[in-house]
Design an enzyme around this catalytic site. Structure first.
Site, PDB file in Angstrom:
ATOM      1  N   TYR A 469       9.402   5.483  32.374  1.00 35.41           N
ATOM      2  CA  TYR A 469       8.661   6.023  31.140  1.00 35.41           C
ATOM      3  C   TYR A 469       7.195   6.358  31.693  1.00 35.41           C
ATOM      4  CZ  TYR A 469      12.111   3.259  28.182  1.00 35.41           C
ATOM      5  OH  TYR A 469      13.217   2.757  27.652  1.00 35.41           O
TER       6      TYR A 469
HETATM    7  C1  LIG Z   1      15.076  11.656  25.399  1.00 33.95           C
HETATM    8  C2  LIG Z   1      14.851  10.718  26.564  1.00 33.95           C
HETATM    9  C3  LIG Z   1      15.395   9.335  26.567  1.00 33.95           C
HETATM   10  C4  LIG Z   1      15.370   8.527  27.646  1.00 33.95           C
HETATM   11  N1  LIG Z   1      16.274   7.455  27.588  1.00 33.95           N
HETATM   12  C5  LIG Z   1      16.004   6.520  28.306  1.00 33.95           C
HETATM   13  C6  LIG Z   1      16.639   5.446  28.548  1.00 33.95           C
HETATM   14  O1  LIG Z   1      17.079   4.795  27.628  1.00 33.95           O
HETATM   15  N2  LIG Z   1      16.598   4.438  29.633  1.00 33.95           N
HETATM   16  C7  LIG Z   1      15.533   4.713  30.668  1.00 33.95           C
HETATM   17  O2  LIG Z   1      15.706   4.148  31.812  1.00 33.95           O
HETATM   18  N3  LIG Z   1      14.991   6.176  30.769  1.00 33.95           N
HETATM   19  C8  LIG Z   1      15.218   6.833  29.723  1.00 33.95           C
HETATM   20  N4  LIG Z   1      14.528   8.293  29.753  1.00 33.95           N
HETATM   21  C9  LIG Z   1      13.749   8.666  30.697  1.00 33.95           C
HETATM   22  C10 LIG Z   1      14.368   9.104  31.895  1.00 33.95           C
HETATM   23  O3  LIG Z   1      15.279   8.055  32.413  1.00 33.95           O
HETATM   24  C11 LIG Z   1      13.492   9.728  32.834  1.00 33.95           C
HETATM   25  O4  LIG Z   1      12.822  10.520  32.544  1.00 33.95           O
HETATM   26  C12 LIG Z   1      14.294  10.028  34.290  1.00 33.95           C
HETATM   27  O5  LIG Z   1      13.418  10.396  35.323  1.00 33.95           O
HETATM   28  C13 LIG Z   1      15.015  11.433  33.937  1.00 33.95           C
HETATM   29  O6  LIG Z   1      15.661  11.979  34.860  1.00 33.95           O
HETATM   30  P1  LIG Z   1      15.936  13.456  35.168  1.00 33.95           P
HETATM   31  O7  LIG Z   1      16.456  13.727  36.393  1.00 33.95           O
HETATM   32  O8  LIG Z   1      16.688  13.905  33.821  1.00 33.95           O
HETATM   33  O9  LIG Z   1      14.566  14.047  35.106  1.00 33.95           O
HETATM   34  P2  LIG Z   1      13.408  14.988  36.008  1.00 33.95           P
HETATM   35  O10 LIG Z   1      12.419  15.202  35.351  1.00 33.95           O
HETATM   36  O11 LIG Z   1      14.278  15.810  36.783  1.00 33.95           O
HETATM   37  O12 LIG Z   1      13.026  14.002  36.999  1.00 33.95           O
HETATM   38  C14 LIG Z   1      12.178  12.774  37.086  1.00 33.95           C
HETATM   39  C15 LIG Z   1      11.665  12.205  38.390  1.00 33.95           C
HETATM   40  O13 LIG Z   1      12.730  12.046  39.290  1.00 33.95           O
HETATM   41  C16 LIG Z   1      12.588  12.686  40.302  1.00 33.95           C
HETATM   42  N5  LIG Z   1      13.856  13.193  40.749  1.00 33.95           N
HETATM   43  C17 LIG Z   1      14.858  13.919  40.061  1.00 33.95           C
HETATM   44  N6  LIG Z   1      15.902  14.348  40.537  1.00 33.95           N
HETATM   45  C18 LIG Z   1      15.688  13.837  41.741  1.00 33.95           C
HETATM   46  C19 LIG Z   1      16.470  13.864  43.094  1.00 33.95           C
HETATM   47  N7  LIG Z   1      17.722  14.479  43.003  1.00 33.95           N
HETATM   48  N8  LIG Z   1      16.145  13.161  44.122  1.00 33.95           N
HETATM   49  C20 LIG Z   1      14.814  12.823  44.277  1.00 33.95           C
HETATM   50  N9  LIG Z   1      13.914  12.671  43.153  1.00 33.95           N
HETATM   51  C21 LIG Z   1      14.269  13.226  41.845  1.00 33.95           C
HETATM   52  C22 LIG Z   1      11.638  13.967  39.786  1.00 33.95           C
HETATM   53  O14 LIG Z   1      10.790  14.583  40.958  1.00 33.95           O
HETATM   54  C23 LIG Z   1      10.765  13.115  38.994  1.00 33.95           C
HETATM   55  O15 LIG Z   1       9.662  12.314  39.858  1.00 33.95           O
HETATM   56  C24 LIG Z   1      14.747   8.981  28.804  1.00 33.95           C
HETATM   57  C25 LIG Z   1      13.923  10.306  28.593  1.00 33.95           C
HETATM   58  C26 LIG Z   1      14.164  11.028  27.632  1.00 33.95           C
HETATM   59  C27 LIG Z   1      13.220  12.494  27.848  1.00 33.95           C
END
Ligand SMILES: Cc1cc2nc3c(=O)[nH]c(=O)nc-3n(C[C@H](O)[C@H](O)[C@H](O)COP(=O)(O)OP(=O)(O)OC[C@H]3O[C@@H](n4cnc5c(N)ncnc54)[C@H](O)[C@@H]3O)c2cc1C
Ligand SMILES: *[C@@H]1O[C@H](CO)[C@@H](O)[C@H](O)[C@H]1NC(C)=O
Ligand SMILES: *[C@@H]1O[C@H](CO)[C@@H](O)[C@H](O)[C@H]1NC(C)=O
Ligand SMILES: *[C@@H]1O[C@H](CO)[C@@H](O)[C@H](O)[C@H]1NC(C)=O
Ligand SMILES: *[C@@H]1O[C@H](CO)[C@@H](O)[C@H](O)[C@H]1NC(C)=O
Ligand SMILES: *[C@@H]1O[C@H](CO)[C@@H](O)[C@H](O)[C@H]1NC(C)=O
Ligand SMILES: *[C@@H]1O[C@H](CO)[C@@H](O)[C@H](O)[C@H]1NC(C)=O
Ligand SMILES: *[C@@H]1O[C@H](CO)[C@@H](O)[C@H](O)[C@H]1NC(C)=O
Length: 527
Positions: A469
């Site tokens: 978060y």
């Molecule tokens: C609508 C919504 C609902 C959510 N619900 C939950 C929930 O139920 N439980 C929960 O725990 N979280 C929840 N989240 C938060 C979510 O888990 C985090 O935002 C998570 O980091 C998203 O991962 P992403 O790959 O989509 O994001 P990105 O924005 O792509 O990455 C997030 C972070 O991780 C890093 N990262 C991404 N991919 C990699 C990779 N391959 N290697 C190294 N670093 C990387 C990025 O640089 C950044 O720092 C929710 C978010 C949203 C928007």
């Protein structure tokens, strides 16, 4: 707060960024072209501002309109890797030309830290790398970073009716960011969080080498389970353990307003929700709703539950532990695990599970801001009243009170880098959203006020926060810099006693601090 341990500063990291010139950028692009193999040419993955699909490639994976800026002049290019070698080439060429990267899997970062920077940068986008393989007999799966939770859940359900994975509720969240940040969901009380079920991983390190658990070693493997991947390398894929669920689960959602006496129910909820059987997850969502008169607002709390068992047994537990809720049998819906995932994503019961697979994602619709807290003793009723009063100042805010307890009390805080374990009654998520840029400042201000109002009732020294978060207000540094003192401020909130080891691992594997961003972990060796 300063982290309370004696450190000998081997490395003082407070680097002012050397200015990135047109020459660096030209050299970076030439480096990519020279290293690329004819078999997997990187040109197929490389987008600059001139490509007609640049903007759509950018915005499809920028969830928060508050942070999304397709016209960002610092953004040099997007590499939407189609092959693992593209990831390696991007890391090697960016590092040798001192260009920062932002790693993006599906772009759900609450503060947009996977797609923004105040210095020139390249987005290394993983959304094309999203294969999933399920091994039912060994109850394991490999999932690539760019897969969404909805895709993972669907594949698991296609392979088995009684296997599941412990992860979040939003089907569009990406495996790359989500799992490396912990991975919180409604199986937490029975099975813990995602990182508790990661058994192997593939990662590209700062030298462009592909490592797995055996070749990276246990330190680095520990760090990427909860420490956030982006401080350590690029996660290519995770190997996960699947968990067992019954063929039939039960869910319900029940609302009660202040006028219907929800304060008493919620107070009792605080006492019991972390002590219920592990098979039951009962969360509470305070939100604004219409009052009795058309121009009035009030607070309603939606209680949502998931039980790994039948409606009959669930009814028996609730009538014993929280009869004040007034749960009726007709409030309960029995269904398969995969159907519960659409329920939690707020689709009406009966919605086909194909909604879990929506791609490409839409450009961001809303601006939002989120914050988090951990609660260790019940919030008194007068405290709850103060919180409601503050919430009613907003048009569009809700909170999630998500219970802990169960197996979370049994897993040591240092088992993985994710530290928030024993002794938490519940975690709060604050969430506010709006559709008009003009009210952004007002909403950010209101969020700060709400966070001030709750301060006396939540964890302190440090005031803990959940990495997934993401909240830039708790401390951060400009993209070009990593200031150790500042990092100890946000780091101690996200990682508590695990921060020291995280910094040590960082110093060992990325001493030059190539993998850095506004809230990254600094390389700092303790001796
Ligand atoms: C609508 C919504 C609902 C959510 N619900 C939950 C929930 O139920 N439980 C929960 O725990 N979280 C929840 N989240 C938060 C979510 O888990 C985090 O935002 C998570 O980091 C998203 O991962 P992403 O790959 O989509 O994001 P990105 O924005 O792509 O990455 C997030 C972070 O991780 C890093 N990262 C991404 N991919 C990699 C990779 N391959 N290697 C190294 N670093 C990387 C990025 O640089 C950044 O720092 C929710 C978010 C949203 C928007
Ligand atoms: C973007 O445009 C360049 C120049 O026209 C082209 O070489 C490249 O293949 C394009 N990238 C993609 C991913 O289409
Ligand atoms: C980006 O620039 C284009 C062209 O100048 C403009 O139409 C668009 O509104 C801008 N988008 C944002 C999000 O600022
Ligand atoms: C609960 O209240 C919210 C807010 O008013 C409303 O949107 C939702 O539909 C209600 N849910 C149920 C199950 O009544
Ligand atoms: C799951 O949902 C689908 C779509 O609504 C429905 O057809 C099916 O009967 C449900 N199955 C179970 C076991 O819940
Ligand atoms: C984790 O904490 C326990 C208890 O404090 C300690 O004995 C153990 O050595 C720690 N493990 C690691 C890897 O730090
Ligand atoms: C936002 O503010 C600008 C400038 O004050 C104004 O022109 C615009 O109409 C406002 N937009 C909305 C949706 O209110
Ligand atoms: C970065 O670190 C310095 C030193 O601790 C601090 O003063 C500054 O506010 C931090 N944040 C940003 C955004 O620069």
């Amino acid at each position: 707060m300063k982290v309370g341990f004696a450190l000998f500063l081997v490395l003082l990291v407070s680097v002012s960024e050397a200015k990135i010139t047109k020459q660096n950028i030209g050299n970076f692009l030439r480096c990519l072209r020279s290293r690329t193999s004819p078999l997997n040419p990187i040109t197929e993955a490389l987008y600059n501002h001139d490509n007609s699909t640049f903007v759509s490639t950018y915005v499809s994976y920028t969830k928060n309109k508050r942070c999304s800026n397709p016209n960002d002049t610092n953004l040099i290019a997007i590499v939407a890797a189609k092959h693992e070698s593209h990831v390696q080439e991007t890391v090697v060429c960016a590092k040798s030309n001192e260009i920062q990267i932002r790693i993006r899997s599906v772009g759900h970062d609450y503060e947009g830290l996977s797609y923004i920077s105040s210095v020139p940068f390249v987005i290394l986008d993983m959304h094309n790398l999203r294969s999933i393989t399920i091994d039912v007999s060994n109850k394991k799966a490999w999932v690539q970073a760019g897969a969404t939770l909805g895709e993972l859940y669907t594949k698991i359900a296609e392979a088995s009716k009684t296997l599941a994975f412990a992860a979040g509720v939003c089907p569009t969240v990406g495996a790359g960011g989500h799992i490396s940040g912990g991975g919180y969901g409604n199986l937490i009380r029975k099975y813990g969080i995602s990182v508790d079920h990661v058994v192997d991983a593939q990662l590209v390190d700062a030298n462009g080498k592909i490592l797995n658990r055996a070749s990276m070693g246990e330190d680095l493997f520990w760090a990427i389970r909860g420490g956030g991947g982006a401080s350590f390398g690029v996660i290519l894929s995770w190997k996960i353990n699947l968990v067992e669920v019954p063929e039939t689960l039960t869910v319900f959602k029940v609302n009660k307003t202040l006028e219907q006496g929800v304060n008493d129910v919620l107070y009792k909820w605080q006492l019991v929700s972390s002590k219920l059987p592990r098979e039951l997850f009962l969360s509470a969502m305070p939100q604004i709703t219409k009052g009795a008169k058309s121009d009035e607002k009030t607070i309603a709390v939606a209680f949502s539950a998931q039980y790994l068992g039948s409606a009959e047994k669930l009814m028996a537990i609730i009538s014993k532990s929280l009869p004040e809720l007034g749960l009726k049998r007709e409030d309960c819906n029995e269904m398969s695990w995969i159907n519960t995932t659409t329920f939690w994503a707020d689709f009406p019961v009966g919605t086909p599970t194909s909604v879990l697979l929506k791609r490409p994602l839409e450009p961001p619709g809303a601006f939002f801001k989120s914050k988090s807290d951990y609660v260790k003793k019940p919030i008194p009723k007068e405290g709850m009243e103060k919180i409601w009063k503050m919430m009613l100042k907003f048009n569009n805010v809700w909170m999630q009170w998500n219970p802990y307890g169960g197996v979370m009390d049994k897993i040591p805080a240092n088992a993985t880098a994710f530290p928030h374990r024993k002794g938490n009654l519940f975690k709060i998520q604050y969430f506010s959203f709006w559709n008009d840029a003009n009210v952004t400042d007002a909403n950010l201000g209101s969020m700060k006020e709400l966070y001030d109002v709750t301060e006396p009732y939540v964890s302190s020294n440090p005031r803990e926060a959940f990495l997934n978060y993401r909240d830039i207000d708790i401390g951060s540094n400009l993209s070009g810099e990593t200031n150790t003192e500042e990092a100890e401020i946000y780091g101690s909130k996200y990682f508590l006693g695990n921060l020291k080891r995280l910094m040590d691992v960082k110093a060992k594997y990325d001493p030059e601090n190539f993998f850095r961003y506004e809230q990254s972990i600094p390389p700092l060796r303790a001796m």
